[in-house]
Write a protein that holds these residues in place. Structure first.
Motif, PDB file in Angstrom:
ATOM      1  N   MET A 119       8.217   1.298   0.134  1.00 43.71           N
ATOM      2  CA  MET A 119       9.389   0.418   0.064  1.00 43.71           C
ATOM      3  C   MET A 119       9.533  -0.150  -1.355  1.00 43.71           C
ATOM      4  N   LYS A 120       8.440  -0.674  -1.898  1.00 46.19           N
ATOM      5  CA  LYS A 120       8.468  -1.265  -3.239  1.00 46.19           C
ATOM      6  C   LYS A 120       8.804  -0.215  -4.290  1.00 46.19           C
ATOM      7  N   SER A 121       8.200   0.959  -4.161  1.00 48.29           N
ATOM      8  CA  SER A 121       8.449   2.033  -5.118  1.00 48.29           C
ATOM      9  C   SER A 121       9.891   2.509  -5.046  1.00 48.29           C
ATOM     10  N   SER A 122      10.436   2.622  -3.826  1.00 47.20           N
ATOM     11  CA  SER A 122      11.830   3.054  -3.668  1.00 47.20           C
ATOM     12  C   SER A 122      12.778   2.059  -4.316  1.00 47.20           C
ATOM     13  N   GLY A 170       5.419  10.953   7.469  1.00 41.65           N
ATOM     14  CA  GLY A 170       5.410  10.395   6.118  1.00 41.65           C
ATOM     15  C   GLY A 170       6.743  10.559   5.423  1.00 41.65           C
ATOM     16  N   TRP A 171       7.359  11.728   5.621  1.00 38.71           N
ATOM     17  CA  TRP A 171       8.670  11.970   5.024  1.00 38.71           C
ATOM     18  C   TRP A 171       9.711  11.017   5.613  1.00 38.71           C
ATOM     19  N   MET A 172       9.676  10.867   6.938  1.00 39.50           N
ATOM     20  CA  MET A 172      10.607   9.952   7.596  1.00 39.50           C
ATOM     21  C   MET A 172      10.393   8.518   7.121  1.00 39.50           C
ATOM     22  N   LEU A 173       9.119   8.172   6.930  1.00 39.28           N
ATOM     23  CA  LEU A 173       8.791   6.824   6.478  1.00 39.28           C
ATOM     24  C   LEU A 173       9.420   6.553   5.111  1.00 39.28           C
ATOM     25  N   SER A 174       9.329   7.537   4.214  1.00 37.47           N
ATOM     26  CA  SER A 174       9.909   7.346   2.880  1.00 37.47           C
ATOM     27  C   SER A 174      11.431   7.261   2.948  1.00 37.47           C
ATOM     28  N   VAL A 217       0.858  11.069   1.527  1.00 34.32           N
ATOM     29  CA  VAL A 217       1.077  10.803   2.951  1.00 34.32           C
ATOM     30  C   VAL A 217       1.263  12.092   3.746  1.00 34.32           C
ATOM     31  N   ASN A 218       2.096  13.003   3.244  1.00 35.87           N
ATOM     32  CA  ASN A 218       2.407  14.217   4.014  1.00 35.87           C
ATOM     33  C   ASN A 218       1.176  15.068   4.306  1.00 35.87           C
ATOM     34  N   PRO A 219       0.308  15.380   3.316  1.00 32.88           N
ATOM     35  CA  PRO A 219      -0.893  16.156   3.639  1.00 32.88           C
ATOM     36  C   PRO A 219      -1.819  15.435   4.625  1.00 32.88           C
ATOM     37  N   ILE A 220      -1.888  14.095   4.531  1.00 31.08           N
ATOM     38  CA  ILE A 220      -2.723  13.352   5.488  1.00 31.08           C
ATOM     39  C   ILE A 220      -2.198  13.558   6.903  1.00 31.08           C
ATOM     40  N   LYS A 265      -0.386   1.480   5.946  1.00 33.41           N
ATOM     41  CA  LYS A 265      -0.922   1.264   4.607  1.00 33.41           C
ATOM     42  C   LYS A 265       0.090   1.607   3.521  1.00 33.41           C
ATOM     43  N   PHE A 266       0.844   2.679   3.747  1.00 32.97           N
ATOM     44  CA  PHE A 266       1.742   3.164   2.706  1.00 32.97           C
ATOM     45  C   PHE A 266       3.165   2.644   2.842  1.00 32.97           C
TER      46      PHE A 266
END
Length: 550
Positions: free
Chosen positions: A149-152, A261-265, A210-213, A143-144
Motif C-alpha cells: 500500500m505504501k509503495s503503491s 499476492g497479485w490481487m493484493l497489490s 509475494v508471488n513465488p511465496i 506482512k506485505f
C-alpha cells in the motif's frame, strides 16, 4: 468443483476394471462441466470487467465535474500535471481494483469454501494436512499488505511529480528554449524519472517476493498430499483415487493461491489511488449555489460594491488584498479602475462573476447579494476578458464562439471587426478555421487579447468586464478598438481596468486603487486637477508618449 470429484470416480472405475462406458460417462460429465465453466467464466468476466469500466467512466465524469466546481484558489495550490495524473492514472488503478481485483477476491473465497467442503467430505485428516501451510499464506499477506500500500502510494505520487514536470515544460517550452535550459530540464527529468524507476522497482520486488511465496505454499500442499497420502495408501486406509482427487482440488486452488499476492497489490494500489482521488472529491467547493430556484435574472439597476474586503488565502499575516471598497456601477454606465501594479484592480474584476467570494461586505446586483443568484445565470450575464488571455487548442472560430451555444457568422464577423482582428484573419492560412494551437501558441500576445475580447463581445452580455485586455496591443490599435467599443458600451454596464489612462479617460467615473483601497475617485478632468496619484500616472504616460514620438 465437481470435476475433481468425477476424476476421482473415473479413477476408481479404472482401478476396479469396470466397463468402458462407465469411464465414458464420467468423461462426458467432465467435458460438459468444463464447457459450462468456460461459458460462465467468460460471461462473468465480461460482466464484472464492464462494471469496472462503467465505474471508471462515472468516477472520471464526477471528478472532472467536481474539479470545475472548485474555486480558483484551489488551482493556485495544485499542479496541473498532478491533477491530470489523478484523473487518468489513479482512476485506471481504481478500475483495475474493481475489475480483476473484485473478481478474484470474490472467486478465491468461493473456491476455498467449495473445495475444502468437498475435500472434508472425502477425508478430514488429509484435508487438514493439505491445508496446514495456509496460515503461513495469511501471515505473508498480512506482512506485505501495508508495505505494498505504501509503495503503491509513493509510485503514484512520483508519477504525479513526473507528469507535472512534463506538463510545465511542454507548456513553457518557449521559455525553456529562450533561456537555453533544455539540458538542465532534461537532467531534472532524468532525476525524477530515476526516482519513479526506483519506487516502481521497489514495488515490483515486493510483488516478486509475494508471488513465488504463494506458489511455493501451493507446491508444499501438493507435496504433503503425495507424502502423507502415499503413506496412508500403503497402509490401506486411503485409495489412490482419493489422492488424485486431492491433487486435482489443490490444482483448482493453485490459481487463487498463486494470484493472491497479485490481487493484493491490485487492491492496495487501487486503495492508494482512491485515497488520492478522495483528497479532491472531499474538497468542499468554496463558491456554491444557494439552494434557490435558478430563475433567469436581468440587470435593471446596476452593480454595487458595499463595504467589500477580500483576503487571498496565500496572503501572509491576513493582509487584505482589498479593503472597504465602496462604489456603484449603474446600468448603462462605465467605471474605470486604475492604479499601480498589485493595487487589487484584477481582484475587483474577479469578485463580480464570483471567481472569488468577498471576505466581508457584499457585491450586489439590483440590491441583491450575488451569492444568492444562480452561478450559471450570474456568469452568463457577464462578459469577462481577463488580463491573461487563454485560447483552447481548436479553431479560432470555435474559440470566438466559446461563450455562445449558437451564433451567426455575421455576429462573429462583427465582433472580429470591433476587436480589430479582421486584418489578421485575412492573412491566416485558413481564416477563422485556423487552428490556434495549445493556449493560442500560434498567435501573438496582441492577437490573443483581441481574440478574447471578440469572444466576450459575441456573448453580447449586459455586463462587460475588461481587465487590462489591451495591454499587448499597440497604442494606435487600442485607440481604434476603444473608438469602436464606445458605441457598444452605451448599452452595457462596463468595468474597465487598465494601466493606460487613455482607456479610461471617457468613462463615467474613475476609481484609483492603491494597496487595496480607493484613494481617489472622479472623472478624468477632476482627477487631473486633483494632482494626486492619477495625475502623476497621467503625466508619466504623456511623457512616455511624447518620447516615443521623438
Amino acid at each position: 468443483m465437481w470435476i475433481p470429484w468425477w476424476i476421482r470416480e473415473a479413477v476408481r472405475v479404472i482401478e476396479h476394471g469396470r466397463a468402458m462406458r462407465d469411464v465414458t460417462y464420467y468423461a462426458v460429465l467432465i467435458i460438459a462441466a468444463a464447457v459450462v465453466q468456460g461459458v460462465v467464466r467468460a460471461y462473468s468476466r465480461a460482466l464484472i470487467f464492464n462494471a469496472g469500466r462503467t465505474v471508471e467512466y462515472d468516477l472520471r465524469n464526477d471528478l472532472f465535474a467536481h474539479l470545475q466546481k472548485l474555486p480558483l484558489s484551489f488551482y493556485h495550490n495544485q499542479r496541473t500535471g498532478d491533477l491530470m495524473s489523478r484523473v487518468i492514472n489513479d482512476i485506471s488503478a481504481v478500475r483495475i481494483m474493481l475489475g480483476p481485483g473484485v473478481l478474484n477476491f470474490v472467486n478465491a473465497p468461493l473456491y476455498y469454501v467449495y473445495a475444502v467442503a468437498l475435500m472434508l467430505s472425502m477425508d478430514v485428516r488429509m484435508t487438514l494436512a493439505a491445508l496446514a501451510p495456509f496460515p503461513l499464506l495469511m501471515y505473508v499477506a498480512a506482512k506485505f499488505r501495508g508495505r505494498i500500500m505504501k509503495s503503491s502510494l509513493q509510485v503514484q505520487q512520483q508519477m504525479s511529480v513526473l507528469s507535472s514536470h512534463v506538463q510545465e515544460n511542454l507548456s513553457g517550452m518557449h521559455v525553456v528554449k529562450a533561456y537555453a535550459q533544455e539540458q538542465f530540464q532534461a537532467q531534472q527529468f532524468i532525476g525524477l524519472n530515476k526516482d519513479y524507476e526506483v519506487k516502481s522497482l521497489e514495488m515490483a520486488k515486493m510483488r516478486g517476493i509475494v508471488n513465488p511465496i504463494m506458489q511455493g505454499i501451493n507446491g508444499l500442499t501438493v507435496l504433503i498430499v503425495i507424502w502423507y497420502g502415499g503413506v496412508r495408501v500403503m497402509r490401506g486406509d486411503l485409495l489412490v483415487a482419493d489422492i488424485v482427487a486431492f491433487i486435482a482440488y489443490l490444482n483448482v486452488l493453485a490459481w487463487p493461491t498463486a494470484a493472491f499476492g497479485w490481487m493484493l497489490s491490485l487492491v492496495e494500489r487501487g486503495r492508494a489511488a482512491m485515497r488520492r482521488l478522495e483528497e479532491i472529491l472531499e474538497t468542499t467547493p468554496a463558491i456554491t449555489n444557494e439552494p434557490t430556484p435558478q430563475i433567469a435574472f436581468s440587470l435593471k439597476q446596476g452593480i454595487e460594491f458595499r463595504d467589500v474586503s477580500f483576503t487571498h488565502e496565500r496572503q501572509r499575516n491576513g493582509h487584505a488584498t482589498l479593503e472597504d471598497i465602496d462604489f456603484k456601477l449603474p446600468v448603462g454606465c462605465s467605471v474605470g479602475l486604475v492604479g499601480r501594479v498589485g493595487s487589487g484592480k484584477s481582484t475587483v474584476a474577479q469578485l463580480v462573476p464570483r471567481l472569488f467570494d468577498v471576505s466581508t461586505g457584499a457585491v450586489l446586483m439590483d440590491g441583491q447579494d450575488i451569492r444568492k443568484l444562480s452561478l450559471r445565470e450570474l456568469r452568463k450575464m457577464i462578459g469577462y476578458v481577463p488580463q491573461e488571455p487563454f485560447l483552447f487548442s481548436t479553431s479560432l472560430k470555435n474559440n470566438l464562439a466559446f461563450g455562445r451555444d449558437a451564433c451567426s457568422m455575421e455576429e462573429v464577423a462583427r465582433a472580429v471587426q470591433i476587436a480589430k482582428l479582421d486584418r489578421d484573419v485575412e492573412i491566416f492560412s485558413h481564416g477563422l478555421d485556423t487552428i490556434v494551437g495549445e493556449r493560442g501558441v500560434t498567435l501573438s500576445g496582441g492577437q490573443k487579447q483581441r481574440a478574447t475580447l471578440a469572444r466576450a463581445l459575441i456573448m453580447d452580455p449586459p455586463v462587460l468586464i475588461l481587465d487590462d485586455c489591451l495591454s499587448s496591443v499597440d497604442a494606435q490599435t487600442e485607440a481604434e478598438i476603444l473608438h469602436e467599443l464606445r458605441a457598444i458600451l452605451k448599452n452595457k454596464t462596463c468595468l474597465i481596468i487598465s494601466h493606460r489612462i487613455s482607456a479610461v479617460k471617457e468613462v463615467d467615473e474613475i476609481l484609483v486603487l492603491d494597496e487595496g483601497q480607493i484613494i481617489e475617485r472622479g472623472n478624468h478632468d477632476q482627477l487631473v486637477r486633483l494632482g494626486g496619484v492619477y495625475a502623476e500616472l497621467y503625466q508619466q504616460q504623456r511623457l512616455s508618449e511624447e518620447l516615443e514620438q521623438i
